[in-house]
Design an enzyme around this catalytic site. Structure first.
Site, PDB file in Angstrom:
ATOM      1  N   TRP A 117       3.810  12.482  13.721  1.00 34.65           N
ATOM      2  CA  TRP A 117       2.180  13.107  14.040  1.00 34.65           C
ATOM      3  C   TRP A 117       3.039  14.585  14.538  1.00 34.65           C
ATOM      4  O   TRP A 117       2.354  15.591  14.974  1.00 34.65           O
ATOM      5  CB  TRP A 117       2.065  12.212  15.210  1.00 34.65           C
ATOM      6  CG  TRP A 117       1.505  12.941  16.460  1.00 34.65           C
ATOM      7  CD1 TRP A 117       1.886  13.688  16.976  1.00 34.65           C
ATOM      8  CD2 TRP A 117      -0.168  13.502  16.296  1.00 34.65           C
ATOM      9  NE1 TRP A 117       1.175  14.665  18.059  1.00 34.65           N
ATOM     10  CE2 TRP A 117      -0.031  14.604  17.672  1.00 34.65           C
ATOM     11  CE3 TRP A 117      -0.842  13.382  15.432  1.00 34.65           C
ATOM     12  CZ2 TRP A 117      -1.548  14.569  17.736  1.00 34.65           C
ATOM     13  CZ3 TRP A 117      -2.419  13.558  15.245  1.00 34.65           C
ATOM     14  CH2 TRP A 117      -2.311  14.658  16.710  1.00 34.65           C
ATOM     15  N   ASP A 285       9.777   6.917   3.040  1.00 33.10           N
ATOM     16  CA  ASP A 285       8.579   6.923   4.325  1.00 33.10           C
ATOM     17  C   ASP A 285       7.726   5.488   3.934  1.00 33.10           C
ATOM     18  O   ASP A 285       6.845   5.706   3.583  1.00 33.10           O
ATOM     19  CB  ASP A 285       9.014   7.374   4.738  1.00 33.10           C
ATOM     20  CG  ASP A 285       8.251   7.595   6.164  1.00 33.10           C
ATOM     21  OD1 ASP A 285       7.639   7.101   6.244  1.00 33.10           O
ATOM     22  OD2 ASP A 285       7.644   8.916   6.710  1.00 33.10           O
TER      23      ASP A 285
END
Length: 334
Positions: A117, A285
């Site tokens: 984020w 990821d």
């Protein structure tokens, strides 16, 4: 990787709306300014996050975004006015807070470093305020598009972590759960939206219901953030978990208060194209799959792109860490 750099100054900045954000300065007071933009949203920026910067060369600025870490009021408090505090916790508020912090500290220009984020918010900040940004270091790229959210929270990642997925589903009412034999990566368009179901639980008036949901939501992320899954679950401490989950879910439920795909638009990338930048992405990821980093790389080929061949989401996995420190070391000389 550098040793943790203890703060020589810390405090709280009143950014309005009843919000006071915590900040800390470490490293060399006369060094190159660098601001660390933490993930989540809701994760906070612990002292360990100073490890990416040479403390002899950098003035390291950490801050906790609204509602989390050492900022006040904390969104997990039993007596917090949840609706009022979340109403003033949006991407646009956070961008304004970063600028207020820069001006308050008397910093003309700074390197902006963000992962997960933090990469979303760093891009949004730089696209809104490119002038004060000397360089960008971005890791675990998250563009907060609905396709990314659906993959991770609505079933796609369950194909890789079916055992952890069961724990993630545990707080969901039985009549709202997808069938046990149905983890095909469905989307909210198919009528399955676990983000919306979690929203009801996390914002519940019953604190124990919210706490239970917070731990399950946060543990899902902690358990899937590493190439090698940790034996002990990350993010399971209840107060941290509820803070993290409530703020994350608030942003994801509301599409980060941005148009879907906004950060990748050519007119927005053009605003930052001239800024020296490094993109670091773990190939494995699962939280923020590499497709987003690749698409950012295609839209912004001027930025250095590093795909760590044996890394997941976590910033301190060896290959991610090495690439990030190499980037900040190189930019320290500019």
């Amino acid at each position: 990787m550098y040793e943790e750099s203890l703060p020589y100054e810390e405090g709280h900045l009143d950014v309005g709306d009843g919000q006071h954000i915590y900040y800390a300065l470490s490293g060399n007071p006369d060094g190159k300014p660098a601001v660390f933009v933490h993930g989540g949203p809701g994760g906070g920026a612990p002292l360990a996050d100073t490890c990416f910067f040479d403390p002899k060369k950098y003035k390291i600025i950490r801050f906790d975004q609204r509602g989390c870490g050492n900022s006040t009021p904390k969104i997990s408090a039993r007596d917090v006015d949840l609706e009022a505090n979340l109403k003033v916790n949006t991407t646009q508020h956070l961008i304004a807070d970063i600028e207020k912090l820069r001006e308050y500290l008397g910093i003309d220009r700074w390197l902006v470093f963000g992962g997960s984020w933090g990469s979303t918010l760093s891009l949004a900040y730089a696209e809104a305020h490119p002038e004060p940004v000397t360089e960008l270091v971005l890791r675990g790229i998250f563009l907060l598009r609905r396709t990314e959210l659906d993959f991770y929270y609505n079933g796609g990642a369950a194909h890789l972590f079916p055992d952890k997925w069961e724990s993630y589903l545990e707080p969901i009412p039985e009549d709202k759960k997808p069938p046990q034999d149905d983890i095909h990566g469905r989307t909210h368009l198919d009528g399955v939206d676990l983000i919306a179901e979690y929203h009801q639980l996390l914002m519940s008036d019953d604190y124990e219901t919210a706490l239970r949901a917070g731990v399950a939501w946060s543990t899902w992320e902690g358990a899937t953030s590493h190439l090698l899954v940790p034996e002990e679950p990350d993010y399971a401490e209840p107060e941290f978990a509820l803070t993290f989950a409530r703020i994350e879910n608030h942003y994801f439920y509301n599409g980060a208060f941005m148009e879907d795909g906004e950060l990748l638009k050519k007119e927005n990338i053009d605003k930052i194209r001239h800024i020296p930048a490094t993109i670091v992405q773990g190939r494995y990821d699962v939280v923020c799959p590499a497709i987003s980093a690749w698409q950012l790389h295609q839209a912004w080929p001027e930025a250095d792109f590093h795909l760590s061949p044996a890394a997941g989401h976590a910033s301190r996995e060896e290959q991610n860490l090495a690439a990030l420190v190499a980037a900040t070391d190189a930019y320290a000389e500019r």
